[in-house]
Design a protein around this motif. Sequence first.
Motif, PDB file in Angstrom:
ATOM      1  N   SER A  40       0.831  -1.212   0.000  1.00  0.00           N
ATOM      2  CA  SER A  40       0.000   0.000   0.000  1.00  0.00           C
ATOM      3  C   SER A  40       0.858   1.252   0.000  1.00  0.00           C
ATOM      4  N   ALA A  43       2.583   1.480  -3.471  1.00  0.00           N
ATOM      5  CA  ALA A  43       1.630   1.824  -4.538  1.00  0.00           C
ATOM      6  C   ALA A  43       1.210   3.288  -4.461  1.00  0.00           C
ATOM      7  N   THR A  47       2.638   6.835  -7.022  1.00  0.00           N
ATOM      8  CA  THR A  47       1.523   7.184  -7.899  1.00  0.00           C
ATOM      9  C   THR A  47       1.664   8.612  -8.407  1.00  0.00           C
ATOM     10  N   GLU A  49       0.556  10.839 -12.357  1.00  0.00           N
ATOM     11  CA  GLU A  49       0.123  10.786 -13.748  1.00  0.00           C
ATOM     12  C   GLU A  49       0.077  12.207 -14.287  1.00  0.00           C
ATOM     13  N   TYR A  64       0.651  11.838  -5.653  1.00  0.00           N
ATOM     14  CA  TYR A  64       0.181  11.567  -4.291  1.00  0.00           C
ATOM     15  C   TYR A  64       0.595  12.672  -3.323  1.00  0.00           C
ATOM     16  N   SER A 150      -5.251   6.054 -14.429  1.00  0.00           N
ATOM     17  CA  SER A 150      -4.173   5.289 -13.815  1.00  0.00           C
ATOM     18  C   SER A 150      -3.947   5.728 -12.373  1.00  0.00           C
ATOM     19  N   GLU A 153      -6.794   4.352 -10.217  1.00  0.00           N
ATOM     20  CA  GLU A 153      -6.702   2.902 -10.025  1.00  0.00           C
ATOM     21  C   GLU A 153      -5.645   2.554  -8.981  1.00  0.00           C
ATOM     22  N   ARG A 154      -4.527   3.219  -9.020  1.00  0.00           N
ATOM     23  CA  ARG A 154      -3.446   2.919  -8.064  1.00  0.00           C
ATOM     24  C   ARG A 154      -3.811   3.339  -6.650  1.00  0.00           C
ATOM     25  N   SER A 158      -4.259   0.781  -3.514  1.00  0.00           N
ATOM     26  CA  SER A 158      -3.480   0.876  -2.275  1.00  0.00           C
ATOM     27  C   SER A 158      -4.386   0.898  -1.055  1.00  0.00           C
TER      28      SER A 158
END
Length: 184
Positions: A40, A43, A47, A49, A64, A150, A153-154, A158
């Motif tokens: 977790s 991930a 993260t 994007e 994040y 994406s 989803e991540r 997590s």
Amino acid sequence: MAVPTIELGSGATRVSGANRGVAVLDFILRLVAIVATLASAIAMGTTNESLPFFTQFIRFRAKYSDLPTFTFFVAANSIVCGYLILSLALSVSHIMCGAAEKSRVVLIFFDAAMLALLTSAASAAAAIVYLAHKGNTRANWFAICQQFNSFCERISGSLIGSFGGIIVFILLILMSAFTLSRRS
């Protein structure tokens, strides 16, 4: 029903039967929780994007660390994972030598504290993930998951690992409490 034990020369007792099985299950659950919390944290911590806006030079980015709640989530999962790694030593000692009531009480105490930390971090992150998926039109917060698939989803994945760790902690606390109550 008393569980048979073998008295060792130094005053310690070696566990046999059901207590050893519970101690082995405790060790296995701690390993599962280590994997869940570490996965977790990794991930969520990796993260990010980026999406182009109008040109390649102007980009929107989701990371994040842009949200303090996710940073807290990564830190809490890392702390809990570190604690679990350290607690493996006590878990192994429970397998080898079952007359460790004081160490079980210590584990219950720290397991409960780590459960509280992990629950607060996962719950706070779940609220942000919900806003990322659904948004809140009254507060003018728009759902970003249609654009940042994406990323969403991540962060959702997590959360699954972290909530799995919460379930494992609940089981660990119940098992330790059950083992202590049987010895009384």
